[in-house]
Motif scaffolding. Structure first.
Motif, PDB file in Angstrom:
ATOM      1  N   UNK A   1       0.794  -1.233   0.000  1.00 31.37           N
ATOM      2  CA  UNK A   1       0.000   0.000   0.000  1.00 31.37           C
ATOM      3  C   UNK A   1       0.823   1.278   0.000  1.00 31.37           C
ATOM      4  N   UNK A   2       2.167   1.173   0.072  1.00 33.69           N
ATOM      5  CA  UNK A   2       2.997   2.389   0.103  1.00 33.69           C
ATOM      6  C   UNK A   2       3.919   2.415  -1.105  1.00 33.69           C
ATOM      7  N   UNK A   3       4.157   3.636  -1.637  1.00 34.35           N
ATOM      8  CA  UNK A   3       5.074   3.751  -2.779  1.00 34.35           C
ATOM      9  C   UNK A   3       6.513   3.639  -2.273  1.00 34.35           C
ATOM     10  N   UNK A   4       7.335   2.827  -2.951  1.00 35.01           N
ATOM     11  CA  UNK A   4       8.760   2.741  -2.592  1.00 35.01           C
ATOM     12  C   UNK A   4       9.415   4.021  -3.120  1.00 35.01           C
ATOM     13  N   UNK A   5       9.964   4.845  -2.195  1.00 30.37           N
ATOM     14  CA  UNK A   5      10.300   6.210  -2.593  1.00 30.37           C
ATOM     15  C   UNK A   5      11.774   6.479  -2.855  1.00 30.37           C
ATOM     16  N   UNK A   6      12.641   5.444  -2.783  1.00 29.42           N
ATOM     17  CA  UNK A   6      14.046   5.686  -3.160  1.00 29.42           C
ATOM     18  C   UNK A   6      14.475   4.616  -4.156  1.00 29.42           C
ATOM     19  N   UNK A   7      15.491   4.932  -4.996  1.00 32.63           N
ATOM     20  CA  UNK A   7      15.986   3.918  -5.939  1.00 32.63           C
ATOM     21  C   UNK A   7      16.496   2.682  -5.200  1.00 32.63           C
ATOM     22  N   UNK A   8      17.085   2.875  -3.996  1.00 31.44           N
ATOM     23  CA  UNK A   8      17.645   1.723  -3.254  1.00 31.44           C
ATOM     24  C   UNK A   8      16.529   0.758  -2.836  1.00 31.44           C
ATOM     25  N   UNK A   9      15.449   1.346  -2.262  1.00 29.30           N
ATOM     26  CA  UNK A   9      14.340   0.477  -1.806  1.00 29.30           C
ATOM     27  C   UNK A   9      13.726  -0.244  -3.011  1.00 29.30           C
ATOM     28  N   UNK A  10      13.619   0.499  -4.125  1.00 30.72           N
ATOM     29  CA  UNK A  10      13.010  -0.102  -5.321  1.00 30.72           C
ATOM     30  C   UNK A  10      13.884  -1.246  -5.823  1.00 30.72           C
ATOM     31  N   UNK A  11      15.190  -1.014  -5.898  1.00 30.70           N
ATOM     32  CA  UNK A  11      16.085  -2.058  -6.404  1.00 30.70           C
ATOM     33  C   UNK A  11      16.044  -3.279  -5.487  1.00 30.70           C
ATOM     34  N   UNK A  12      16.041  -3.019  -4.177  1.00 31.76           N
ATOM     35  CA  UNK A  12      16.010  -4.126  -3.206  1.00 31.76           C
ATOM     36  C   UNK A  12      14.743  -4.981  -3.419  1.00 31.76           C
ATOM     37  N   UNK A  13      13.620  -4.280  -3.554  1.00 30.86           N
ATOM     38  CA  UNK A  13      12.346  -4.995  -3.760  1.00 30.86           C
ATOM     39  C   UNK A  13      12.395  -5.779  -5.076  1.00 30.86           C
ATOM     40  N   UNK A  14      12.897  -5.135  -6.118  1.00 32.46           N
ATOM     41  CA  UNK A  14      12.941  -5.801  -7.429  1.00 32.46           C
ATOM     42  C   UNK A  14      13.898  -6.991  -7.401  1.00 32.46           C
ATOM     43  N   UNK A  15      14.987  -6.870  -6.584  1.00 31.28           N
ATOM     44  CA  UNK A  15      15.931  -7.997  -6.510  1.00 31.28           C
ATOM     45  C   UNK A  15      15.234  -9.219  -5.904  1.00 31.28           C
ATOM     46  N   UNK A  16      14.412  -8.978  -4.868  1.00 33.20           N
ATOM     47  CA  UNK A  16      13.669 -10.104  -4.260  1.00 33.20           C
ATOM     48  C   UNK A  16      12.749 -10.731  -5.311  1.00 33.20           C
ATOM     49  N   UNK A  17      12.075  -9.873  -6.098  1.00 34.55           N
ATOM     50  CA  UNK A  17      11.180 -10.411  -7.132  1.00 34.55           C
ATOM     51  C   UNK A  17      11.976 -11.180  -8.189  1.00 34.55           C
ATOM     52  N   UNK A  18      13.143 -10.649  -8.546  1.00 31.58           N
ATOM     53  CA  UNK A  18      13.955 -11.290  -9.592  1.00 31.58           C
ATOM     54  C   UNK A  18      14.481 -12.642  -9.109  1.00 31.58           C
ATOM     55  N   UNK A  19      14.850 -12.694  -7.811  1.00 30.38           N
ATOM     56  CA  UNK A  19      15.341 -13.986  -7.285  1.00 30.38           C
ATOM     57  C   UNK A  19      14.221 -15.020  -7.325  1.00 30.38           C
ATOM     58  N   UNK A  20      13.033 -14.583  -6.954  1.00 31.64           N
ATOM     59  CA  UNK A  20      11.895 -15.517  -7.018  1.00 31.64           C
ATOM     60  C   UNK A  20      11.634 -15.921  -8.475  1.00 31.64           C
ATOM     61  N   UNK A  21      11.732 -14.953  -9.360  1.00 28.46           N
ATOM     62  CA  UNK A  21      11.510 -15.263 -10.778  1.00 28.46           C
ATOM     63  C   UNK A  21      12.472 -16.359 -11.234  1.00 28.46           C
TER      64      UNK A  21
END
Ligand SMILES: C[S@@+](CC[C@H](N)C(=O)[O-])C[C@H]1O[C@@H](n2cnc3c(N)ncnc32)[C@H](O)[C@@H]1O
Length: 507
Positions: free
Chosen positions: A473-493
């Protein structure tokens, strides 16, 4: 308002949904599952979809099913979108901008093995329903299949007035302008009316909760569903009778098994079993399970096949597990409550399908427990964790068209989150693959195999477009948080999704 639209809502285009019930491979399986003969699907087959909307299902099926595909939708924006996708896949797809009447009268169409109309029947006039049936009467092969889904009674009876209120407000107080504003204004009006506690709502306890659910829907969906001139609720038995005029026999629902049936008390089952007429029984069952939407399959000339033959065909079909084994829940929600599944009955089959990196497998080794096995596979297909596959030869024939369509969809994902489905040659149908997974997939196919790199590229793409990811429900507001979140998604992928996408022949 336009003059070509026959009262159908055309001020905004439709949503980008995908419906597996329109897949000829799935339709065929549903018929065999009920012991009913179904057409073979091969390079000589021809299929058709009426009112294809944005053409997502039509294009996925055109790309993933051998043979030719036809369809029509009179909204030029829909026809153009469907044609664009067909150009990308290079499938033998012929999408027209005809009205149903014009399409029925064409003299350049082949005889179809299947015709689908998803979400159209209840939203068009009686005259247009006749034109749809006329397409089947004139252009469906003997033994061909028709899929029709529609809002039905009695399930809709208590909540149908919601629709009347929305159109009443829209027609009288709004009726033109921005579609989001129109929908919001009509919803606000109904919300305020409910706050004033009309007596009707006390008689229809599901009215308020249905309205709350409706408010969460996409405004374009609400507009197409509720703001049409036509919105007819019909009983199953009336639809079955009308369909007979086009020589269509009701065969089964496109549900492998009705989850609600498990909840019926014995006295309800006893009552239903005493009704000998199959059509009457089907109608009465709708009262017991309070059905408000039907997904029905018809056949032009229904032929039953011997039980042993049908069982053999179902057991020797290959199936693919589309959810990691550990994530298949052993419960599922039906409209009558939660159903709990037995670990002992379900796990062996789930593990069998997960083995060897999800390679599709038949069920012949479970032949000694055929009835239990059939129930398990039906429930797993009903809940969307497993799908039946087409033959290896058919899958090979459509691999290239699926690859081309999927590459196009993944390319579009760079710019928008519109179509979250890709075409699987294995199942002859679509699979839910969201925008991030599509972006990872395109890179993976281009040789990028490290989670960091996959995440970094997507982060840069989003940042260039000024887009942010919503997480909890919250926007990830820094490039670091976004990359971290995307890395978790990419690892799952890479670890969880990829083996399944490979089994589905999408990678
Ligand atoms: C509710 S939408 C469903 C779209 C699609 N089948 C889906 O479920 O995503 C109904 C579609 O039927 C089309 N339609 C309605 N009346 C039609 C007619 N008389 N001739 C051709 N298309 C029609 C509309 O343009 C619209 O795209």
């Amino acid at each position: 308002m336009n003059s070509w639209n026959d009262g159908y809502f055309t001020d905004a285009t439709y949503t980008y949904g995908y419906y597996r019930e329109l897949s000829p491979v799935y339709m065929r399986w549903c018929l065999l599952n009920k012991g009913i003969a179904a057409p073979d699907i091969n390079e000589d087959s021809c299929h058709c979809e009426l009112g294809f909307g944005q053409g997502v299902s039509a294009n996925i099926h055109a790309a993933a099913t051998p043979g030719k595909f036809f369809g029509t939708d009179f909204n030029p924006a829909h026809a153009a979108q469907a044609q664009k996708l067909a150009e990308a896949s290079g499938a033998d797809a012929n999408f027209f901008e005809d009205s149903f009447e014009e399409f029925a009268n064409r003299d350049d169409l082949p005889q179809f093995d299947s015709i689908g109309f998803q979400g159209v029947w209840s939203w068009v006039s009686a005259e247009n329903r006749r034109h749809m049936l006329e397409v089947a009467r004139r252009h469906l092969k003997s033994g061909g299949m028709v899929y029709n889904s529609y809002n039905c009674l009695p399930g809709w009876a208590p909540t149908a007035p919601i629709r009347e209120l929305l159109t009443l407000y829209d027609k009288n107080f709004h009726g033109n302008g921005d579609i989001n504003e129109r929908v919001q204004a009509a919803l606000k009006f109904v919300g305020e009316m409910l706050d004033a506690e009309p007596a009707y709502v006390k008689l229809a306890p599901t009215f308020q909760s249905t309205f709350e659910q409706l408010k969460k829907q996409n405004p374009h969906y609400i507009a197409h569903e509720y703001l049409n001139l036509d919105w007819d609720l019909m009983y199953f038995s009336d639809v079955a009778q009308l369909s007979q005029e086009a020589k269509l026999d009701f065969a089964t629902t496109a549900m492998p098994i009705e989850g609600e049936i498990f909840h019926l008390p014995q006295k309800a089952k006893d009552f239903l079993s005493k009704i000998n007429d199959a059509l009457v029984r089907e109608q009465i069952q709708d009262y017991f399970i309070n059905r408000n939407f039907r997904k029905d399959l018809y056949v032009r000339g229904l032929r039953r096949i011997p039980n042993a033959e049908a069982q053999e065909k179902i057991l020797s079909t290959r199936y693919v597990l589309m959810t990691p084994a550990a994530e298949v829940p052993l419960t599922f929600n039906t409209s009558l409550g939660i159903l709990r599944l037995s670990e002992d009955a379900y796990r062996p089959l789930i593990n069998h399908l997960a083995a060897d990196n999800f390679r599709p497998k038949n069920l012949l080794k479970f032949r000694s427990k055929v009835n239990a096995t059939l129930e398990v596979i039906r429930v797993l297909i009903l809940t969307g964790h497993v799908m039946p596959c087409q033959s290896e030869a058919a899958a090979e024939l459509v691999t290239e068209s699926c690859d081309r369509l999927n590459a196009h969809l993944c390319e579009r994902a760079k710019f928008e989150e519109a179509i979250s489905f890709l075409a699987s040659p294995l199942i002859g149908g679509g699979v839910n693959v969201n925008r991030f997974k599509q972006l990872f997939l395109a890179q993976y196919k281009g040789g990028v195999k490290a989670a960091d790199k996959l995440a970094d590229t997507v982060q840069k793409l989003l940042s260039r477009q000024g887009q942010r990811i919503l997480f909890n429900g919250k926007a990830l507001d820094t490039p670091e948080k976004t990359t971290e979140h995307l890395r978790t998604l990419a690892e799952r992928f890479l670890t969880i999704d990829l083996p399944i996408l490979k089994a589905l022949m999408i990678v």
